[in-house]
Design an enzyme around this catalytic site. Structure first.
Site, PDB file in Angstrom:
ATOM      1  N   THR A 196      15.913  74.073  52.775  1.00  0.00           N
ATOM      2  CA  THR A 196      16.438  72.607  52.932  1.00  0.00           C
ATOM      3  C   THR A 196      17.426  72.320  52.096  1.00  0.00           C
ATOM      4  OG1 THR A 196      13.986  72.195  53.630  1.00  0.00           O
ATOM      5  CG2 THR A 196      15.569  70.261  53.249  1.00  0.00           C
TER       6      THR A 196
ATOM      7  N   THR B 163      17.894  71.588  57.399  1.00  0.00           N
ATOM      8  CA  THR B 163      17.272  72.901  56.840  1.00  0.00           C
ATOM      9  C   THR B 163      17.083  73.949  57.689  1.00  0.00           C
ATOM     10  OG1 THR B 163      15.073  73.568  55.958  1.00  0.00           O
ATOM     11  CG2 THR B 163      14.879  72.050  57.800  1.00  0.00           C
TER      12      THR B 163
ATOM     13  N   ASP C 188       6.244  76.010  60.336  1.00  0.00           N
ATOM     14  CA  ASP C 188       5.834  74.512  59.982  1.00  0.00           C
ATOM     15  C   ASP C 188       4.882  74.021  60.809  1.00  0.00           C
ATOM     16  OD1 ASP C 188       7.274  74.281  57.487  1.00  0.00           O
ATOM     17  OD2 ASP C 188       8.940  73.063  58.345  1.00  0.00           O
TER      18      ASP C 188
ATOM     19  N   SER D 151       7.280  68.008  59.295  1.00  0.00           N
ATOM     20  CA  SER D 151       8.086  68.323  58.034  1.00  0.00           C
ATOM     21  C   SER D 151       8.003  67.272  56.978  1.00  0.00           C
ATOM     22  CB  SER D 151       9.558  67.823  58.620  1.00  0.00           C
ATOM     23  OG  SER D 151      10.551  68.016  57.428  1.00  0.00           O
ATOM     24  N   SER D 152       8.166  67.973  55.848  1.00  0.00           N
ATOM     25  CA  SER D 152       8.051  66.971  54.328  1.00  0.00           C
ATOM     26  C   SER D 152       9.536  66.487  54.207  1.00  0.00           C
ATOM     27  CB  SER D 152       7.823  67.964  53.394  1.00  0.00           C
ATOM     28  OG  SER D 152       6.466  68.397  53.433  1.00  0.00           O
TER      29      SER D 152
ATOM     30  N   GLY E  22      13.454  71.607  49.271  1.00  0.00           N
ATOM     31  CA  GLY E  22      12.131  71.885  48.468  1.00  0.00           C
ATOM     32  C   GLY E  22      10.807  72.111  49.196  1.00  0.00           C
TER      33      GLY E  22
END
Length: 562
Positions: free
Chosen positions: A372, A390, A414, A443-444, A464
């Site tokens: 990302t 990303t 993911d 997603s983060s 990250g």
């Protein structure tokens, strides 16, 4: 036995590199600022604004420039999220996350015995979701852009065609991944292969330049139709992938209402599901309101212990409750209820670690009626945009689209390949994030904007993977609680806990010998990370109206502005 194993880790922490300068102040500008993962991309964005472009214009130009100069995460073959705030205070959010292809199915990464086939969702053609970046940029331009589309894409076309000098870090990564590119691409991507890349070498990407030129000249149709679409489909056929022409033609980015929450004197504006970042960040900041973290200090065992314990509980919620809101009823209101968030810490002890096996997701009330890189931009009019984009892992699926010159993502990893089975970042997922055709994977990514007293205050985000949320959380806390400048807040060493696995991942020197030892004695299992956690890009609006950029020293990141 465990203590004997962990003793060397603690010793590593005592001799590891120390925090970078916490009082360091970043680039100060009067009117506009761009902070991104590469100095050439930041310069492109600043130049666009010098010629009258707004934050959205600059974001589009930076996105395409990063696809050239930062190929391990910058992309046209991936996707992302963005949050923006207009000068008048109106906010918006764009979801251009990748989607599962129409031929995807729940058990596509399982063998006949129902077990996950290692690596199938990570490397190669079957790992790729339908790309969203180009449609996302087209929709951003249609709604908020002010300059001609061609003007915004041309800098990337020029960079790819003429070439650009490699940084030391980028040269090293290309060397490290050379064999992977050969293994997973159906045809050798000769343009990026070399026996030994060195800092200062010129990298030319002629096929990518042609792909970008088609996007420049035809907009959305230059990617999702015509030659580029055919190149993608042909690549899928050669490598056993499943993205079809129909998948490409049907993809659309989605405008969503951003999450907003009042935390102390700050309004937090962040991304809703299918990103877990906004909910998790708001939960962490809200939990932190109830404890005197500022009094405990920036680098003490009390502060670190508290943040780690809060992170465990928030990531447990993430694993159970979060997914694509178009496929799953995400209990957003319940997860953001202040009473619910406060109660998540009911079993927290200041004296000892809580074993992750004893930490469970909460039961929020249901709603009545979701590798990302990051860049942050503020324009001379006061418009702000926070963008995280990303390919997922470094260089995504490692598959170059032959003839088109760009990498495809591996975002299918993911999804939850199987409920309770960790992905490549160790994140556990459940039914909410199961694979389905047309669904967007959890997603983060946490693009975020903060207001203070109704005025723009901060624009921040990070790369990250699973560590993005905790990186953004810690940077915000470093500024609003620990009074660090933006650059110092980005510099500060980071640590991360995501519930499972039950380890505190920490940069060397981030905790220091005394704090590291005290945490260990409390029962925390500490795992040093020598490569660094996250790479952030932040902008802080100072009391006099000027801006300070925070460019991450962990990479080639740079701030630019005027």
């Amino acid at each position: 036995m465990i203590k004997k194993i962990l003793i060397p880790f603690i010793l590593l922490l005592t001799v590891g590199c120390q925090d970078r300068e916490l009082d360091e102040v970043g680039l100060i500008t009067d009117q506009a600022m761009v902070v991104s993962a590469h100095p050439l991309a930041s310069a492109v964005g600043a130049e666009i604004m010098k010629h009258g472009g707004n934050a959205a214009d600059a974001a589009i130009a930076v996105q395409f420039a990063l696809a050239v100069v930062y190929p391990d995460a910058g992309n046209i073959g991936g996707g992302g999220f963005l949050v923006l705030r207009q000068q008048d205070g109106t906010v918006d959010a764009l979801d251009y996350r990748e989607e599962a292809p129409g031929a995807a199915h729940r058990d596509m990464y399982l063998n006949e015995a129902g077990e996950v086939i290692e690596g199938l969702s990570v490397n190669g053609h079957l790992a790729a979701g339908v790309p969203g970046t180009v449609d996302g940029m087209v929709q951003l331009h249609e709604k908020y852009g002010s300059m001609p589309w061609e003007t915004l894409v041309q800098p990337a076309v020029s960079l790819a065609a003429k070439g650009f000098p490699l940084t030391e870090k980028e040269a090293t990564k290309l060397n490290e991944y050379r064999e992977n590119f050969i293994t997973y691409s159906s045809r050798r991507p000769e343009f990026i292969l070399k026996d030994k890349w060195r800092q200062g070498d010129t990298l030319q990407l002629p096929d990518l330049a042609k792909s970008l030129a088609r996007i420049r000249d035809k907009g959305r149709a230059g990617f999702y139709e015509g030659a580029t679409a055919q190149y993608i489909v042909d690549e899928m056929k050669r490598g056993g992938g499943i993205i079809s022409k129909m998948d490409l033609a049907n993809y659309r980015a989605i405008w969503r209402d951003p999450l907003t929450a009042q935390v102390g004197e700050h309004t937090v504006i962040s991304m809703p599901p299918p990103s877990s970042g906004g909910i998790a960040l708001i939960q962490l900041l809200t939990i932190s309101e109830n404890y005197p973290v500022g009094e405990w200090g920036v680098k003490t065992a009390k502060t670190a212990h508290f943040k780690i314990e809060a992170e465990k509980r928030v990531y447990a919620d993430r694993a159970k409750h979060l997914g694509d809101p178009d496929f799953y009823d995400v209990p957003v209101e319940g997860l953001l209820d202040k009473t619910y968030i406060k109660n998540r810490m009911h079993d927290f002890s200041m004296e000892s670690d809580t074993d992750s096996e004893q930490v469970y997701a909460g039961e929020p009330a249901l709603a009545e009626g979701a590798q990302t890189t990051h860049y942050s931009i503020v324009d001379p009019m006061g418009n702000a945009i926070s963008v995280t984009t990303t390919l997922n892992s470094n260089f995504g699926s490692l598959v170059f689209v032959d003839g088109a010159g760009f990498l495809l993502n591996n975002e299918m990893d993911d999804f939850s390949a199987k409920p309770g089975y960790p992905n490549s970042y160790g994140l556990i997922g459940g039914e909410a994030n199961a694979i389905a055709p047309g669904k967007r994977m959890l997603s983060s990514m946490t693009p975020t904007i903060l207001e203070k007293e109704g005025e723009l205050y901060m624009v921040v985000g990070s790369m990250g993977g699973s560590t993005i949320i905790t990186t953004v959380y810690q940077i915000i806390m470093n500024v609003i609680v620990h009074d660090l400048p933006m650059q110092g807040a980005v510099n500060k060493g980071r640590y991360h806990h995501q519930w499972e696995p039950d380890w505190v991942l920490t940069e060397l020197g981030a905790l220091g010998p005394v704090t590291g030892l005290r945490l260990w004695l409390m029962g925390h299992k500490i795992a040093p990370n020598v490569n660094g956690i996250g790479r952030a890009a932040g902008i802080l609006v100072l009391p006099d109206g000027r801006m300070e950029g925070g460019a991450d020293p962990r990479g080639d990141d740079a701030a630019a502005g005027f």
